[in-house]
Each structure stands twice: as structure tokens, then as C-alpha cells.
Design a protein around this motif. Sequence first.
Motif, PDB file in Angstrom:
ATOM      1  N   MET A 746      33.634  36.592   2.668  1.00 16.63           N
ATOM      2  CA  MET A 746      32.530  37.081   3.483  1.00 16.63           C
ATOM      3  C   MET A 746      31.437  36.038   3.648  1.00 16.63           C
ATOM      4  SD  MET A 746      33.819  40.081   3.908  1.00 16.63           S
ATOM      5  CE  MET A 746      32.522  41.058   4.655  1.00 16.63           C
ATOM      6  N   GLY A 747      30.754  36.091   4.797  1.00 24.16           N
ATOM      7  CA  GLY A 747      29.627  35.208   5.055  1.00 24.16           C
ATOM      8  C   GLY A 747      28.684  35.832   6.060  1.00 24.16           C
ATOM      9  N   ILE A 748      27.586  35.144   6.317  1.00 17.89           N
ATOM     10  CA  ILE A 748      26.614  35.602   7.301  1.00 17.89           C
ATOM     11  C   ILE A 748      25.761  34.412   7.714  1.00 17.89           C
ATOM     12  CG2 ILE A 748      24.783  36.224   5.684  1.00 17.89           C
ATOM     13  CD1 ILE A 748      25.807  38.341   8.747  1.00 17.89           C
ATOM     14  N   LEU A 749      25.297  34.410   8.953  1.00 19.56           N
ATOM     15  CA  LEU A 749      24.319  33.437   9.433  1.00 19.56           C
ATOM     16  C   LEU A 749      22.992  34.162   9.672  1.00 19.56           C
ATOM     17  CD1 LEU A 749      26.386  31.331  12.015  1.00 19.56           C
ATOM     18  CD2 LEU A 749      25.694  30.665   9.699  1.00 19.56           C
ATOM     19  N   PRO A 750      21.864  33.454   9.622  1.00 25.22           N
ATOM     20  CA  PRO A 750      20.568  34.132   9.771  1.00 25.22           C
ATOM     21  C   PRO A 750      20.322  34.731  11.153  1.00 25.22           C
ATOM     22  CG  PRO A 750      20.302  32.024   8.656  1.00 25.22           C
ATOM     23  CD  PRO A 750      21.709  32.054   9.175  1.00 25.22           C
ATOM     24  N   THR A 751      20.883  34.130  12.210  1.00 28.40           N
ATOM     25  CA  THR A 751      20.662  34.669  13.558  1.00 28.40           C
ATOM     26  C   THR A 751      21.986  34.859  14.281  1.00 28.40           C
ATOM     27  OG1 THR A 751      20.266  32.420  14.394  1.00 28.40           O
ATOM     28  CG2 THR A 751      18.345  33.731  13.797  1.00 28.40           C
ATOM     29  N   GLY A 752      22.623  33.774  14.643  1.00 24.52           N
ATOM     30  CA  GLY A 752      23.884  33.846  15.358  1.00 24.52           C
ATOM     31  C   GLY A 752      24.508  32.467  15.456  1.00 24.52           C
ATOM     32  N   GLN A 753      25.709  32.434  15.981  1.00 24.82           N
ATOM     33  CA  GLN A 753      26.491  31.204  16.041  1.00 24.82           C
ATOM     34  C   GLN A 753      25.991  30.261  17.128  1.00 24.82           C
ATOM     35  OE1 GLN A 753      28.624  29.742  14.332  1.00 24.82           O
ATOM     36  NE2 GLN A 753      30.286  28.824  15.487  1.00 24.82           N
ATOM     37  N   SER A 754      25.477  30.794  18.205  1.00 29.57           N
ATOM     38  CA  SER A 754      25.120  29.962  19.348  1.00 29.57           C
ATOM     39  C   SER A 754      23.633  29.651  19.376  1.00 29.57           C
ATOM     40  CB  SER A 754      25.504  30.650  20.666  1.00 29.57           C
ATOM     41  OG  SER A 754      25.202  29.828  21.774  1.00 29.57           O
ATOM     42  N   GLY A 755      23.309  28.452  19.858  1.00 25.68           N
ATOM     43  CA  GLY A 755      21.921  28.092  20.096  1.00 25.68           C
ATOM     44  C   GLY A 755      21.520  28.276  21.541  1.00 25.68           C
ATOM     45  N   ASN A 756      22.394  28.826  22.341  1.00 23.23           N
ATOM     46  CA  ASN A 756      22.117  29.044  23.755  1.00 23.23           C
ATOM     47  C   ASN A 756      21.547  30.449  23.933  1.00 23.23           C
ATOM     48  OD1 ASN A 756      22.440  29.750  26.566  1.00 23.23           O
ATOM     49  ND2 ASN A 756      23.812  28.001  26.782  1.00 23.23           N
ATOM     50  N   PRO A 757      20.300  30.571  24.394  1.00 21.74           N
ATOM     51  CA  PRO A 757      19.679  31.908  24.468  1.00 21.74           C
ATOM     52  C   PRO A 757      20.370  32.861  25.435  1.00 21.74           C
ATOM     53  CG  PRO A 757      18.298  30.263  25.553  1.00 21.74           C
ATOM     54  CD  PRO A 757      19.386  29.513  24.841  1.00 21.74           C
ATOM     55  N   SER A 759      23.648  33.220  25.409  1.00 20.62           N
ATOM     56  CA  SER A 759      24.901  33.619  24.780  1.00 20.62           C
ATOM     57  C   SER A 759      24.731  34.951  24.064  1.00 20.62           C
ATOM     58  CB  SER A 759      25.354  32.552  23.774  1.00 20.62           C
ATOM     59  OG  SER A 759      26.409  33.033  22.974  1.00 20.62           O
ATOM     60  N   GLU A 760      25.762  35.768  24.081  1.00 23.33           N
ATOM     61  CA  GLU A 760      25.733  37.038  23.344  1.00 23.33           C
ATOM     62  C   GLU A 760      25.700  36.813  21.845  1.00 23.33           C
ATOM     63  OE1 GLU A 760      29.621  39.184  23.326  1.00 23.33           O
ATOM     64  OE2 GLU A 760      30.262  37.511  24.609  1.00 23.33           O
ATOM     65  N   HIS A 761      25.985  35.579  21.417  1.00 23.65           N
ATOM     66  CA  HIS A 761      26.006  35.264  19.984  1.00 23.65           C
ATOM     67  C   HIS A 761      24.761  34.494  19.549  1.00 23.65           C
ATOM     68  CE1 HIS A 761      30.044  36.785  20.048  1.00 23.65           C
ATOM     69  NE2 HIS A 761      30.438  35.868  20.904  1.00 23.65           N
ATOM     70  N   TYR A 762      23.693  34.602  20.316  1.00 15.35           N
ATOM     71  CA  TYR A 762      22.443  33.922  19.980  1.00 15.35           C
ATOM     72  C   TYR A 762      21.764  34.571  18.780  1.00 15.35           C
ATOM     73  CZ  TYR A 762      17.890  31.642  20.942  1.00 15.35           C
ATOM     74  OH  TYR A 762      16.732  30.897  20.879  1.00 15.35           O
ATOM     75  N   ASP A 763      21.851  35.898  18.676  1.00 15.74           N
ATOM     76  CA  ASP A 763      21.132  36.593  17.606  1.00 15.74           C
ATOM     77  C   ASP A 763      21.885  37.814  17.090  1.00 15.74           C
ATOM     78  OD1 ASP A 763      20.880  38.260  19.771  1.00 15.74           O
ATOM     79  OD2 ASP A 763      18.694  38.321  19.777  1.00 15.74           O
ATOM     80  N   ASP A 764      23.197  37.850  17.250  1.00 20.62           N
ATOM     81  CA  ASP A 764      23.940  39.069  16.932  1.00 20.62           C
ATOM     82  C   ASP A 764      24.167  39.282  15.444  1.00 20.62           C
ATOM     83  OD1 ASP A 764      25.625  36.861  16.978  1.00 20.62           O
ATOM     84  OD2 ASP A 764      27.373  37.958  17.702  1.00 20.62           O
ATOM     85  N   GLN A 765      23.728  38.344  14.583  1.00 20.06           N
ATOM     86  CA  GLN A 765      23.819  38.554  13.143  1.00 20.06           C
ATOM     87  C   GLN A 765      22.446  38.737  12.493  1.00 20.06           C
ATOM     88  OE1 GLN A 765      26.710  35.840  11.104  1.00 20.06           O
ATOM     89  NE2 GLN A 765      27.126  35.052  13.157  1.00 20.06           N
ATOM     90  N   ALA A 766      21.379  38.669  13.277  1.00 19.59           N
ATOM     91  CA  ALA A 766      20.025  38.629  12.722  1.00 19.59           C
ATOM     92  C   ALA A 766      19.677  39.892  11.932  1.00 19.59           C
ATOM     93  CB  ALA A 766      19.007  38.403  13.836  1.00 19.59           C
ATOM     94  N   GLU A 767      19.971  41.056  12.476  1.00 15.07           N
ATOM     95  CA  GLU A 767      19.636  42.287  11.768  1.00 15.07           C
ATOM     96  C   GLU A 767      20.552  42.501  10.564  1.00 15.07           C
ATOM     97  OE1 GLU A 767      18.978  45.759  14.065  1.00 15.07           O
ATOM     98  OE2 GLU A 767      17.756  44.738  15.569  1.00 15.07           O
ATOM     99  N   MET A 768      21.809  42.096  10.694  1.00 18.71           N
ATOM    100  CA  MET A 768      22.711  42.166   9.547  1.00 18.71           C
ATOM    101  C   MET A 768      22.171  41.307   8.401  1.00 18.71           C
ATOM    102  SD  MET A 768      26.347  41.732  11.554  1.00 18.71           S
ATOM    103  CE  MET A 768      27.288  41.674  10.026  1.00 18.71           C
TER     104      MET A 768
END
Length: 799
Positions: A746-757, A759-768
Amino acid sequence: MKRLRKIGIIVLVILGVTAVFAGISINNLSPSYKGQKTLSKLSKETNVYYDPYGIPHIYAANEEDAFRTLGYVHAQDRLWQMELLRRIGSGRLSEVFGGKMLDTDKFFLSLGIDEASKETVAVLDPNNPTVQLSQAYLDGINQFIAEGPTPIEFYLTGIDKVPFQLEDMFNTVGYMAFSFAMAHKTDPLLTNMKDKLGAAYLEDLELDVDPNTVWIRNHREAPKEALGNSITASVSKALGALSLPLFEGSNSWVIAPEKTKNGKVIFANDPHIGFSQPAVWYEAHISTPTFEKYGYYMAGIPYPLLGHDHNLAYGLTMFENDDIDFFYEETHPTEKEKYSTKDGWSSFEKVNKTIKIKDSTDYIFTYRKSVHGPIMNGIADQVKGERPIAMWWMYTQHKNEVMDALYGMSHATNKEEFQEALPKIHAPGLNIMYGDAEGNVAWWATAKLYKDANSARTKFILQDTSNLKAPERYLDFSENPKAINPPWKYVYSANNQPDSIAGMQYPGYYLPENRAKRIVNLLDAKNDWSKEDVKGMINDVVSAVNPSIVGHLEAYIIKNDLSDAQISVLHRLRDWKGENNLDNIEPTVYHRWIYFFLKNTFADELGEEMFNQFLATHLLKRTIAPMAAKKESIWWDNIETKEVVETKAQMVTLAFLQAYASLEKDLDPDSEGWTWDKVHTLEHPHPIGQVATLRSLFNVGPFPVAGTREVINNLAFNYDGDGRYNVTAGPSTRRVIDFSDIENSMGILPTGQSGNPFSEHYDDQAEMYVKGEFRKMLLNEREIKDTSKSLLTFKPTEE
């Protein structure tokens, strides 16, 4: 900044004219996660499966194809981040942000990172596999630059995309190495303190190692058959304003099979780095017939600093060893451009540099160098006075093989191969953590350590009594701290003091024992650790030290000076077990009290500037608990009250009353409203997010967040007196790898995988992330393909 603001407003207006045009713009600027592309120099078709969180799983025929593809997909998500990181060490931020970054550019140019990078690249062997795969990675980046959509930040700042070169990789590594170091914040400050106040004022500060705190224990591996199964406030402020990742600390522990429920190694790591958007790590999984690695990559670096596969896992924390020293240079009585050396008088070397400044004329400046390094007077704000002070830095003084080390670590198939790569890391100093499927656990402190006449006392500016270009001797890597398969059945690091196996202590800027003490207490108490247990531990928010600090301070409170309501709050603190949850009021009171305690203790002697510099050092963190425990100290007296000599009781009581009054004013007259969620928040800042109209597009957050300074879930903030604890640094990822179930790690990033605002993956891990949740790090090929959201295929360019 005004021009940037105007450009930002214009861009937003244009994007919002019509939904159609906005849709077209966003689609054109977004990364491509599916479809087909051609890639130059590719030998065979390569498939990239994107999992539900936008992490690429690259399946290629060979490593060169895989790394070339990695460069492309990394760039389409993180090109802006790559651009900024390569510019720091080479002094090129003013080209993007204008004259406000001039001092920062001057400083980094004077460090010589760019010159060291040129020297390193000039002698690289093009047939070296490290170089070949690095070039393949750069080829992928450069094809995206040539053919892919331009990230919006380039439009907003008005800069052009320029191809990447090998030098850019080493400039990024140089910045990383500098950001680890604490000597630049500490040595000149302590010298200024000694000169201003006298040596007696330094006796109560924790300058030397404390044998009564928790140290990392060393252990040499038994025979196999016996084994069971800163430099300146201005630079830091400037980089912080740009939201560039500064490396702060970290935790890691690796539990041997004998202490786990399933009889296999469990590996945990959470490097602490300054929060930014995008976050520092880019995740990618590479699989070829001969190589596989799930890695965490820095922007512009082709080899992961953190990684794992089915056989082994590795990660890092900061060693915090001292690899910077400052020297007074003795100038000639009449010829000020000459200085004394062991061989007589020598002339300072003069280095000329030109800095391009956005919307302005070029700036030309000259700095001087001695045999020790650049003269920092006039470049670094903390370096005071006319006497030349030179900075010696291990990173620029020795051959740079860091990239070879990262290649070796990522390509190792067992513990022995992995260890062979580590001596090539000369700087920055890293604690490398390791665990594998065979049951091995290990920790190595990697750095080029030396023994010298000055090496036991390097926290001040030194007289030139020894030439650090030729110390008494450099230690062999076997003399570095380490623990391999120790009998206590785990290894760990929390940036705390390591024990010695070389007959000497290793000078450094180690963090206090707080996190280490908690980690050791938890690990020692249990012998059936599971993955779920470790996930809970990595999110632990209990301080093992802060309640004892409260106890020492509370004992000196003059109770007659307190109201019933104030005594009630004090009693809650006295009963506090050190938790830092969102609904606790105790951490809110504790940190407000500690701030006023520190201010009342130190600010009158130091003055505002030096006090604020002191607050930014690891030394300050090490000082809090001992100062709270002391009965007497020269610092207690307020020098501004000439007729009175204050006592500790007066100092502690005043600080508590100030804290209480400020909380009533800032939060609520009722102490029940002083909950931690009101003041401890996390926002991930993007450089463009400084423009108010663009903040919501580029920044992520803010979120109330549990945790605090120096707990395992180390969410750090600065003491600045405003009573709001905006988190600046913390876990840059949390990873838990269980070798009994490696494909469900298991892992997690603070915001998301992408640095492109866009992208759907810009902040999809932030609340997790703020909730302490995890997601899978997928390794199973069938599962990856079955759960993939999209497939991006790269085909060779037709000749």
C-alpha cells in the motif's frame, strides 16, 4: 507579480468565454492517457497501462524502450516541475519570476552546483549503462517537449520549452543535496550568537550529542550460517514562496520475520519533504523481460530514490550528517585579494556569472573563491562582517557518482548487490533502508564521512587550522553507521543520532529523539506485526515527549496567578497523553504555550532576526525538551528589565498566560472551541497559486489535518507567532510493503500523480491522504491490465 496577475486574469477570462472553447483548451492541455503515439528510437511497441490513480505501468521489450517511455509519460504529467527543479541549482529562477529571485540565483550559482555538473558530465562514459538509460529517459522528455501540449504554467510565465540535457539531471541532484543540509542555517547563526552574547549563552543549547536520548543502534552482520530465518532566511523564504520541495526529515522502519504475524519482512517509509503542488514523487512501474521496479521518481531523474519489486524494497531518510563547514579566511595585511593558505599567500579566484532576468537587463556579478569554497559575504545574509567566510561543501568537492548509485540500487537483485552501490553516495547523507523476501532487514548511513581535527566541533565558523581538501582521513564505508539483521529484529531511522562504530561521533544536525522514542517503544512492545498494524503506526499522532515537557513546565507554574478557567485548561494539559487529533484542544494550547516560552526565553537576547533564524533550525527542536527540564539557565533573565532578574517560574507562568489570552482572542472565549482542526491545516501550494485569482485552480486544499511536529505522522509547521499552524512539510508518501503479500502493498501520495491541473489525477488522493488512507501499489500484471482505466501505446517511428 502585477504582470503575472494580469496575465492570469486574462487567461481565466479567455478560458471562461464559452464552454466549448474552454473544453477545447482543457482537452488540448491535458495529458494523454490513452490512444497511440510514435516514439523515436523505440525498438518495439511499448504499452503503458494507467491504473485508477493515473500511475503508469510500462511494459517494454527492453530497458532502453522502458526508460524512453518513462521520460515521455513523466514529462506529460510533470514537465513544469522538471523545469523548476533544473533551474534552481543552475541559478536560473530569475528568468521565470523576475528580479525577486536574483538573490536566490546568486546564492545557488556561488555554491558551484552548475560547475560541478559540467565537470561530472564531461567525464561520463557514454557506454556506461547508467548514462545510456539516462539518455533514453531524456530522449523521451525531449520528444514530449517537441510534440506534446505545452503546460499552462509556461504560458502564464511566458517561458519557452527547452530540451533537457544530462547536466540538468545533476543540477537537480545538486539542489536536492543542498536542501538536505542544515549547516547553512546553523553554523553562521551560532557563531553570531557566540560573538554577540558570549560562550556562556551557548552552554544551555543542545550543541553536542546527548547520550541519554534514543540513538540508532549499530550492528555488524553476523556470518550467514549463524543467522536465523540554511544558508539564509531569504533563500529559504524565496524557495518556500515558490513551493519547491525542501527535504526535511523522514521515518522508516523494517521489521524482520521474527516480529511479524506472517513471518515475512514488513517495510515502512515516509520521507518528510516540504509540501508543494505537484508533490515531489512521481510513481511508475516498469516491467521488461529482464528488469522490474515499482519506483518513486524525482522530476528529471531517471532512477527511483524509493522502490520495490517482488524481491526487495528500499527507501530513505535524511542522515542529517554535517557535510558543510565554514572557514574564516585570513587576508593579506595590504593586499586584500590575497589570503593565507598552508603554502603561503594565494589570490582569491574570481568567478563571473551572468543572470538573465525576466523583463529586465542581464545582471552580471562576481564572487570570490578560496581553497575551501565560495566566499559567502554579501551572498548569504547570515554571514556577517568584513572578514571573508568560505563555505566548504562535500557535494562539490568530490567525484559525483550519485547517479551510478541510484542505478545500482534500482537494479540490485539481492542485499549484497544493493550494498555494493551505496559507497558511491558521497552527498547528501542518507539513511538507506532495506528489506527483502529472503528475510533480510538493513540500514546503512551513506555519506563520505571524514575524520579531522575540527570534525568534532563543526557547528561554528572554523579557523583555518586544517585544510578540509585533505582531512586526516576519509572513513571507509565499513566505518559508517549501519545495522544489518540485528538481534533485536528491526531497523529504523527517524533522523536521530546514530551510535558510532568508528571510535568517533559523526557531527550532524540530528532531530530530537521524539519520533525515534515512539517508534522504538511501539516496535519493542509487539512481536506479531501485520500490514494493518504498520499502516496504523505510520499514521500515529501521539508524542512520546511533549507530555513530559508539559510536566516540567507545569511544575513551575505560579498557580496563584491563574484563574479557575486557566487552571482547568492546565489540568487538561497535565492529563494529556500526547495525542494530536482534530478534536483535541491540548495541542493547540501546548504549541501556543511553547511559542511564548521560546520567545520569552530567547528573543530578548537574540533580537528578532536571530530569533526567527533560530526557530528555523533543528537545533531549536532539540532545545525545547532540555530547556523545559532545566532548573536554572542564563536565558531566563529578560535583559530588557534592568532592575529585575526573572526566574523560570515567572517565565513559564507569563508564557502560559500569554498563550491563554491569545487563544481567547483568536479562537473562542470558551476553551472547548480551541480544537486542533481550527489551527492545524494543510494546503499544497503551487507557485502560480500565489496569484489570488488562480489559487483555487492550482493549489490543493486547505484541509484540517491531524498530527503535529515530531510525531510519527510528522506534519510540521513554523513557529511564527500568528497562532495558525499552516503545515509546511510532512510525509511525501506513505508506503507499507508486506513481503507475505507483496502484490497488495500500500501507498499514498499527498495530492495526486499528475502536476497538470487539467488532469483528473491532479488531486484525487488529497482527501485520502489527510484521512490516513492508502491505495494499492499494483504489481500483478493480470490485475494491472484488468483494472486499467486506459492504455497508451507507443509504437516505433517508421524509418
